[in-house]
Design an enzyme around this catalytic site. Structure first.
Site, PDB file in Angstrom:
ATOM      1  N   GLY A 159       0.850  -1.189   0.000  1.00 58.11           N
ATOM      2  CA  GLY A 159       0.000   0.000   0.000  1.00 58.11           C
ATOM      3  C   GLY A 159       0.884   1.237   0.000  1.00 58.11           C
ATOM      4  O   GLY A 159       2.028   1.202  -0.447  1.00 58.11           O
ATOM      5  N   ARG A 160       0.338   2.332   0.533  1.00 58.11           N
ATOM      6  CA  ARG A 160       1.088   3.601   0.511  1.00 58.11           C
ATOM      7  C   ARG A 160       2.457   3.461   1.179  1.00 58.11           C
ATOM      8  O   ARG A 160       3.469   3.868   0.628  1.00 58.11           O
ATOM      9  CB  ARG A 160       0.328   4.680   1.291  1.00 58.11           C
ATOM     10  CG  ARG A 160      -0.890   5.214   0.638  1.00 58.11           C
ATOM     11  CD  ARG A 160      -1.395   6.396   1.486  1.00 58.11           C
ATOM     12  NE  ARG A 160      -2.758   6.708   1.178  1.00 58.11           N
ATOM     13  CZ  ARG A 160      -3.806   6.088   1.716  1.00 58.11           C
ATOM     14  NH1 ARG A 160      -3.630   5.151   2.614  1.00 58.11           N
ATOM     15  NH2 ARG A 160      -5.015   6.422   1.369  1.00 58.11           N
ATOM     16  N   ILE A 161       2.458   2.918   2.402  1.00 54.64           N
ATOM     17  CA  ILE A 161       3.724   2.876   3.146  1.00 54.64           C
ATOM     18  C   ILE A 161       4.664   1.839   2.530  1.00 54.64           C
ATOM     19  O   ILE A 161       5.869   2.095   2.366  1.00 54.64           O
ATOM     20  CB  ILE A 161       3.470   2.604   4.648  1.00 54.64           C
ATOM     21  CG1 ILE A 161       2.602   3.723   5.249  1.00 54.64           C
ATOM     22  CG2 ILE A 161       4.797   2.508   5.411  1.00 54.64           C
ATOM     23  CD1 ILE A 161       2.171   3.506   6.702  1.00 54.64           C
ATOM     24  N   ARG A 180       0.520  -8.333  -2.623  1.00 60.43           N
ATOM     25  CA  ARG A 180      -0.529  -7.303  -2.570  1.00 60.43           C
ATOM     26  C   ARG A 180      -1.841  -8.009  -2.863  1.00 60.43           C
ATOM     27  O   ARG A 180      -1.969  -8.628  -3.942  1.00 60.43           O
ATOM     28  CB  ARG A 180      -0.221  -6.236  -3.632  1.00 60.43           C
ATOM     29  CG  ARG A 180      -1.156  -5.057  -3.662  1.00 60.43           C
ATOM     30  CD  ARG A 180      -0.555  -3.982  -4.560  1.00 60.43           C
ATOM     31  NE  ARG A 180      -1.431  -2.839  -4.690  1.00 60.43           N
ATOM     32  CZ  ARG A 180      -2.284  -2.653  -5.701  1.00 60.43           C
ATOM     33  NH1 ARG A 180      -2.366  -3.547  -6.681  1.00 60.43           N
ATOM     34  NH2 ARG A 180      -3.050  -1.586  -5.731  1.00 60.43           N
ATOM     35  N   ARG A 245       1.680  -3.599  12.704  1.00 61.47           N
ATOM     36  CA  ARG A 245       1.055  -3.857  13.995  1.00 61.47           C
ATOM     37  C   ARG A 245       1.671  -5.115  14.578  1.00 61.47           C
ATOM     38  O   ARG A 245       1.915  -6.095  13.849  1.00 61.47           O
ATOM     39  CB  ARG A 245      -0.462  -4.038  13.852  1.00 61.47           C
ATOM     40  CG  ARG A 245      -1.232  -2.743  13.627  1.00 61.47           C
ATOM     41  CD  ARG A 245      -1.231  -1.842  14.858  1.00 61.47           C
ATOM     42  NE  ARG A 245      -1.995  -0.615  14.672  1.00 61.47           N
ATOM     43  CZ  ARG A 245      -1.519   0.559  14.277  1.00 61.47           C
ATOM     44  NH1 ARG A 245      -0.223   0.690  14.005  1.00 61.47           N
ATOM     45  NH2 ARG A 245      -2.293   1.622  14.181  1.00 61.47           N
ATOM     46  N   GLU A 274       1.490  -4.685  23.099  1.00 61.01           N
ATOM     47  CA  GLU A 274       2.100  -3.388  23.389  1.00 61.01           C
ATOM     48  C   GLU A 274       1.524  -2.762  24.659  1.00 61.01           C
ATOM     49  O   GLU A 274       0.293  -2.767  24.796  1.00 61.01           O
ATOM     50  CB  GLU A 274       1.797  -2.478  22.191  1.00 61.01           C
ATOM     51  CG  GLU A 274       2.947  -1.655  21.757  1.00 61.01           C
ATOM     52  CD  GLU A 274       2.706  -1.080  20.363  1.00 61.01           C
ATOM     53  OE1 GLU A 274       2.750  -1.833  19.376  1.00 61.01           O
ATOM     54  OE2 GLU A 274       2.470   0.128  20.314  1.00 61.01           O
ATOM     55  N   HIS A 292       7.206   2.116  19.207  1.00 56.76           N
ATOM     56  CA  HIS A 292       6.151   2.568  18.285  1.00 56.76           C
ATOM     57  C   HIS A 292       6.356   4.038  17.873  1.00 56.76           C
ATOM     58  O   HIS A 292       5.538   4.911  18.166  1.00 56.76           O
ATOM     59  CB  HIS A 292       4.759   2.371  18.903  1.00 56.76           C
ATOM     60  CG  HIS A 292       3.677   2.242  17.869  1.00 56.76           C
ATOM     61  ND1 HIS A 292       2.569   1.454  18.020  1.00 56.76           N
ATOM     62  CD2 HIS A 292       3.541   2.825  16.635  1.00 56.76           C
ATOM     63  CE1 HIS A 292       1.791   1.535  16.949  1.00 56.76           C
ATOM     64  NE2 HIS A 292       2.362   2.369  16.093  1.00 56.76           N
ATOM     65  N   GLY A 294       6.909   4.980  14.585  1.00 53.39           N
ATOM     66  CA  GLY A 294       6.777   5.085  13.124  1.00 53.39           C
ATOM     67  C   GLY A 294       6.451   6.477  12.625  1.00 53.39           C
ATOM     68  O   GLY A 294       7.085   6.987  11.707  1.00 53.39           O
TER      69      GLY A 294
HETATM   70  C1  DGY Z   1      -0.722   4.612  12.833  1.00 47.45           C
HETATM   71  O1  DGY Z   1      -1.083   5.750  12.522  1.00 47.45           O
HETATM   72  O2  DGY Z   1      -1.453   3.628  12.680  1.00 47.45           O
HETATM   73  C2  DGY Z   1       0.642   4.463  13.375  1.00 47.45           C
HETATM   74  O3  DGY Z   1       0.858   3.218  13.928  1.00 47.45           O
HETATM   75  C3  DGY Z   1       0.970   5.578  14.341  1.00 47.45           C
HETATM   76  O4  DGY Z   1       2.345   5.689  14.380  1.00 47.45           O
END
Ligand code: DGY
Length: 333
Positions: A159-161, A180, A245, A274, A292, A294
């Site tokens: 996807g985007r990331i 994908r 996740r 977490e 966490h 990101g």
């Molecule tokens: C999200 O936006 O889902 C990320 O895990 C936050 O860093």
């Protein structure tokens, strides 16, 4: 100003989130501290709110929605992931759920690369060694890692990331394999000259990648997507990066594989329970562990806070909502 309407905020977020909410709502109440609300505080605080502005650390289920009551129009989650929200329960109650896609793509991709490089080149172990006074002289055999340049990067979830992580690999001359669910990307989405290949199965990706980076949302299909068998497919030199996740990975199996050396290294930003870690994880030197982070840049967190505020305000005003997760609610009634 939205007459009489109340927004409940579950914890302090960066500006301009609070300012926008205060300008728009008659009342913004909730938690303006740097801490999570406990369940009792959440259930009591959300009563009779029109908008709930929450974090990925808040579990928003049927009980919370019912505690809010019939005025609740929107659950605005300040995250792109929304596995903390029971979307079906919200839809069943006519409550819109919104998220913050797009604004954290590049920031999260940067962090995935920081983790990948740290694990491959043993950056954290090196830092620790220097601080502990263990650096006495250059050595031809000290802390040898593995090359990144010219290797193969497997992206699970393009996807985007995932695509932003893949784009960064061009500078390292890497080949990219990806899975994908909706099939190969169309040609327009693949940068000119990029060596990106869609593969049909996760197994094929794991067998043929030196680095594997996870970019799937958490769902019943992706829970424990990677476990003992998958780590064996990656092999003793394989490196796993997870910025998606935690529960996508069977963390107990990961600890076993890293300890036994059946998997080379892992670099994690997220955890199955977490903020708890699976027993044994923190003792492993071939694991790089972040809390966490990101999307944790000043600029991106401000954009996320703003987007979540705009989602909540638009939903309560009955205007076009920038990022609905369950848009069917908007058509209903
Ligand atoms: C999200 O936006 O889902 C990320 O895990 C936050 O860093």
């Amino acid at each position: 100003m939205i007459e009489e309407q109340v927004c409940f905020l579950t914890r302090l977020v960066p500006e301009p989130g609070p300012r926008l909410l205060k300008e728009a709502f008659a009342e913004v109440r909730g938690n303006f501290e740097e801490r999570n609300l406990d369940r009792t505080e959440l259930l009591a605080g959300v009563r009779e709110a029109d908008a709930l502005y929450c974090m990925l650390t808040d579990t928003i289920d049927a009980e919370v929605l019912d505690a809010a009551g019939p005025r609740l129009r929107v659950v605005s989650n300040m995250a792109v992931g929304y596995d903390n929200v029971d979307v079906s329960a919200a839809t069943a109650r006519g409550v819109l759920v919104t998220n913050t896609p797009g604004v954290l793509t590049e920031t999260t991709a940067d962090l995935a690369w920081a983790l990948l490089l740290a694990a491959a080149r043993r950056v954290v172990e090196g830092d620790r060694l220097v601080r502990d006074g263990g650096f006495h002289m250059w050595s031809p055999t000290m802390l040898l890692g593995g090359d990144v340049s010219g290797k193969t990067l497997g992206i699970v979830g393009m996807g985007r990331i995932g695509q932003a992580v893949a784009r960064r690999s061009t500078g390292f001359g890497m080949k990219v394999l990806y899975t994908r669910p909706s099939g190969p990307l169309d040609n327009g989405s693949v940068p000119a000259g990029a060596d990106w290949l869609h593969v049909d199965s996760l197994e094929e990706l794991l067998r043929n990648s030196d680095f594997v980076s996870l970019h799937v949302p958490l769902s019943e299909e992706t829970r424990h997507l990677l476990g003992r068998r998958e780590f064996e497919l990656m092999g003793p030199h394989g490196v796993l990066v997870n910025t998606s996740r935690g529960p996508v990975v069977d963390e107990a199996a990961l600890v076993e594989a890293l300890a036994a050396g059946t998997l080379g290294a892992a670099a994690l930003d997220v955890y199955e329970r977490e903020p708890e870690l699976a027993p044994g994880l923190s003792a492993l030197t071939n694991a790089v562990l972040l809390p966490h982070l990101g999307s944790a840049t000043r600029q991106t967190r401000a954009r996320m806070a703003e987007m979540a505020a705009r989602n909540a305000i638009a939903a309560v005003r009955g205007e076009s909502v920038p990022h609905p997760v369950n848009p069917e609610v908007l058509g209903a009634g």
